[in-house]
Design a protein around this motif. Structure first.
Motif, PDB file in Angstrom:
ATOM      1  N   GLU A  17      49.322 114.418 -36.967  1.00  0.00           N
ATOM      2  CA  GLU A  17      48.911 112.748 -36.784  1.00  0.00           C
ATOM      3  C   GLU A  17      47.633 112.618 -36.526  1.00  0.00           C
ATOM      4  O   GLU A  17      47.434 113.474 -35.751  1.00  0.00           O
ATOM      5  N   ALA A  18      47.353 111.814 -35.991  1.00  0.00           N
ATOM      6  CA  ALA A  18      46.216 110.698 -36.019  1.00  0.00           C
ATOM      7  C   ALA A  18      45.564 109.750 -34.395  1.00  0.00           C
ATOM      8  O   ALA A  18      46.337 108.987 -35.708  1.00  0.00           O
ATOM      9  N   GLY A  19      45.606 109.365 -33.729  1.00  0.00           N
ATOM     10  CA  GLY A  19      45.302 108.415 -32.665  1.00  0.00           C
ATOM     11  C   GLY A  19      46.327 108.228 -31.992  1.00  0.00           C
ATOM     12  O   GLY A  19      46.716 106.681 -31.371  1.00  0.00           O
ATOM     13  N   LEU A  23      43.910 103.090 -27.665  1.00  0.00           N
ATOM     14  CA  LEU A  23      44.485 102.141 -27.102  1.00  0.00           C
ATOM     15  C   LEU A  23      44.419 100.995 -28.201  1.00  0.00           C
ATOM     16  O   LEU A  23      45.165  99.646 -28.291  1.00  0.00           O
ATOM     17  N   ALA A  24      43.799 101.440 -29.412  1.00  0.00           N
ATOM     18  CA  ALA A  24      43.494 100.329 -30.692  1.00  0.00           C
ATOM     19  C   ALA A  24      44.095 100.791 -32.121  1.00  0.00           C
ATOM     20  O   ALA A  24      43.472 101.896 -31.895  1.00  0.00           O
ATOM     21  N   GLY A  25      44.738 100.029 -32.285  1.00  0.00           N
ATOM     22  CA  GLY A  25      44.968 100.847 -34.190  1.00  0.00           C
ATOM     23  C   GLY A  25      46.168 101.328 -34.549  1.00  0.00           C
ATOM     24  O   GLY A  25      47.417 101.619 -33.562  1.00  0.00           O
ATOM     25  N   SER A  26      46.210 101.341 -35.592  1.00  0.00           N
ATOM     26  CA  SER A  26      47.512 102.282 -36.083  1.00  0.00           C
ATOM     27  C   SER A  26      47.481 103.352 -35.725  1.00  0.00           C
ATOM     28  O   SER A  26      46.524 104.282 -35.923  1.00  0.00           O
ATOM     29  N   VAL A  27      48.678 104.441 -35.453  1.00  0.00           N
ATOM     30  CA  VAL A  27      48.817 105.747 -35.395  1.00  0.00           C
ATOM     31  C   VAL A  27      48.798 105.909 -37.229  1.00  0.00           C
ATOM     32  O   VAL A  27      49.328 105.706 -37.861  1.00  0.00           O
ATOM     33  N   TYR A  28      48.366 107.553 -37.248  1.00  0.00           N
ATOM     34  CA  TYR A  28      48.835 107.698 -38.862  1.00  0.00           C
ATOM     35  C   TYR A  28      48.727 109.051 -38.729  1.00  0.00           C
ATOM     36  O   TYR A  28      48.728 110.038 -38.102  1.00  0.00           O
ATOM     37  N   ALA A  29      49.369 109.386 -40.009  1.00  0.00           N
ATOM     38  CA  ALA A  29      50.078 110.965 -39.577  1.00  0.00           C
ATOM     39  C   ALA A  29      50.044 111.004 -41.135  1.00  0.00           C
ATOM     40  O   ALA A  29      50.522 110.387 -42.228  1.00  0.00           O
ATOM     41  N   VAL A  73      52.135 103.553 -38.807  1.00  0.00           N
ATOM     42  CA  VAL A  73      52.789 102.849 -37.913  1.00  0.00           C
ATOM     43  C   VAL A  73      52.127 102.092 -36.556  1.00  0.00           C
ATOM     44  O   VAL A  73      51.348 102.264 -36.291  1.00  0.00           O
ATOM     45  N   THR A  74      52.195 100.554 -37.037  1.00  0.00           N
ATOM     46  CA  THR A  74      51.566  99.415 -36.422  1.00  0.00           C
ATOM     47  C   THR A  74      51.300  99.947 -35.035  1.00  0.00           C
ATOM     48  O   THR A  74      52.208 100.124 -34.686  1.00  0.00           O
ATOM     49  N   PRO A  75      50.496  98.535 -34.605  1.00  0.00           N
ATOM     50  CA  PRO A  75      50.448  98.966 -32.995  1.00  0.00           C
ATOM     51  C   PRO A  75      51.438  98.134 -32.625  1.00  0.00           C
ATOM     52  O   PRO A  75      52.051  98.030 -31.374  1.00  0.00           O
ATOM     53  N   GLU A  76      52.100  97.439 -33.777  1.00  0.00           N
ATOM     54  CA  GLU A  76      53.426  96.146 -32.943  1.00  0.00           C
ATOM     55  C   GLU A  76      54.371  97.562 -33.099  1.00  0.00           C
ATOM     56  O   GLU A  76      55.338  97.446 -32.115  1.00  0.00           O
ATOM     57  N   GLU A  77      54.686  97.991 -34.388  1.00  0.00           N
ATOM     58  CA  GLU A  77      55.726  99.118 -34.446  1.00  0.00           C
ATOM     59  C   GLU A  77      55.774 100.041 -33.101  1.00  0.00           C
ATOM     60  O   GLU A  77      56.600 100.623 -32.554  1.00  0.00           O
ATOM     61  N   ILE A  78      54.129 100.653 -32.085  1.00  0.00           N
ATOM     62  CA  ILE A  78      53.821 101.331 -31.107  1.00  0.00           C
ATOM     63  C   ILE A  78      54.833 100.623 -29.498  1.00  0.00           C
ATOM     64  O   ILE A  78      55.496 101.352 -29.051  1.00  0.00           O
ATOM     65  N   ASP A  79      54.532  99.510 -29.869  1.00  0.00           N
ATOM     66  CA  ASP A  79      55.132  98.823 -28.654  1.00  0.00           C
ATOM     67  C   ASP A  79      56.129  98.799 -28.364  1.00  0.00           C
ATOM     68  O   ASP A  79      56.823  98.961 -27.743  1.00  0.00           O
ATOM     69  N   LYS A  80      56.541  98.327 -29.817  1.00  0.00           N
ATOM     70  CA  LYS A  80      58.778  99.124 -29.225  1.00  0.00           C
ATOM     71  C   LYS A  80      59.225 100.401 -29.743  1.00  0.00           C
ATOM     72  O   LYS A  80      60.394  99.213 -28.610  1.00  0.00           O
ATOM     73  N   ILE A  83      54.526 105.548 -28.183  1.00  0.00           N
ATOM     74  CA  ILE A  83      53.966 106.169 -28.760  1.00  0.00           C
ATOM     75  C   ILE A  83      54.897 107.344 -30.295  1.00  0.00           C
ATOM     76  O   ILE A  83      53.973 108.409 -30.755  1.00  0.00           O
ATOM     77  N   LEU A  84      55.174 108.610 -29.162  1.00  0.00           N
ATOM     78  CA  LEU A  84      55.806 109.419 -29.543  1.00  0.00           C
ATOM     79  C   LEU A  84      56.289 108.802 -30.500  1.00  0.00           C
ATOM     80  O   LEU A  84      56.166 109.861 -31.831  1.00  0.00           O
ATOM     81  N   ASN A  85      57.910 108.328 -31.038  1.00  0.00           N
ATOM     82  CA  ASN A  85      58.616 108.248 -31.417  1.00  0.00           C
ATOM     83  C   ASN A  85      57.549 107.407 -32.673  1.00  0.00           C
ATOM     84  O   ASN A  85      58.166 107.814 -33.845  1.00  0.00           O
ATOM     85  N   ALA A  86      56.778 106.727 -32.340  1.00  0.00           N
ATOM     86  CA  ALA A  86      55.678 105.768 -33.356  1.00  0.00           C
ATOM     87  C   ALA A  86      55.340 107.512 -34.439  1.00  0.00           C
ATOM     88  O   ALA A  86      54.666 107.131 -35.242  1.00  0.00           O
ATOM     89  N   SER A  87      54.650 108.510 -33.556  1.00  0.00           N
ATOM     90  CA  SER A  87      53.843 109.400 -34.342  1.00  0.00           C
ATOM     91  C   SER A  87      54.948 110.409 -35.067  1.00  0.00           C
ATOM     92  O   SER A  87      55.069 110.891 -36.083  1.00  0.00           O
ATOM     93  N   ILE A  88      55.759 110.590 -34.217  1.00  0.00           N
ATOM     94  CA  ILE A  88      57.375 111.328 -35.810  1.00  0.00           C
ATOM     95  C   ILE A  88      57.616 109.703 -36.960  1.00  0.00           C
ATOM     96  O   ILE A  88      57.534 110.920 -37.835  1.00  0.00           O
TER      97      ILE A  88
END
Length: 202
Positions: A17-19, A23-29, A73-80, A83-88
């Protein structure tokens, strides 16, 4: 020289993954399946490569890979979901899109969640050890950079063209001065002062 396979004789997808620390933006994998006997001496962990070399290698990876895909995975999803779950989740989304079904998965880092009952291994610093993870790190990084460059045109004051959303001094000063954008991760300590920065206007 990076190693080709962890699971001998299986169709293996490498993920990275990257990101995560931004502090901003989606996380990409990305997920990449390379041919069984593939070799490329230029492939390495994306952080060790120049930007120009990463983009050159992206074209080569996309041409040579048996299959590749990028998950977001979007910033909104990351906040919910954090970030660990979002990266996976981003890695799972990349795997979902592969045109060839892998029989095993290798992942950079030390955390992952089972994907469709496939065997998997987490490998710390895997992007410097295995070709498919290195390839995934390059795709994740370059596609995320493209996306942050787009956002930078919309919000030039945060210096995303150079910091890509990471917590640089200039980025944090801009948050102090201008508040946050819809792309900031509100669950992060945006100012670096130990306070969650939820009191900003949108």
């Amino acid at each position: 020289m990076l190693t080709n396979h962890y699971y001998e004789g299986k169709i293996e997808a490498g993920c990275d993954e990257a990101g995560r620390g931004c502090l901003a933006g989606s996380v990409y994998a990305a997920a990449v399946i390379l041919p069984p006997d593939y070799q490329n001496e230029l492939l390495n962990d994306s952080k060790q490569l120049t930007e120009k070399r990463r983009y050159e290698l992206r074209e080569i990876i996309e041409r040579d890979a048996v299959a590749w895909a990028v998950g977001i995975v979007t910033p909104e999803e990351i906040d919910k979901i954090n970030i660990l779950n979002a990266s996976i989740l981003a890695m799972h989304r990349a795997l979902d899109q592969l045109k060839v079904r892998p029989e095993a998965i290798i992942v950079d880092g030390n955390r992952f969640k089972p994907y469709q009952n496939l065997p998997y291994s987490t490998i710390v610093k895997g992007d410097g050890k295995y070709l498919s993870i290195a390839a995934a790190s390059i795709l994740a990084k370059t596609y995320r950079d493209d996306y942050m460059n787009e956002l930078a045109r919309e919000y030039p004051q945060y210096d995303w063209l150079s910091n890509k959303g990471y917590p640089t001094k200039k980025h944090r000063e801009a948050i102090r001065q201008y508040g946050i954008t819809p792309y900031h991760r509100k669950s992060y300590n945006l100012l670096g002062d130990g306070q969650l920065s939820l009191d900003f206007g949108e």
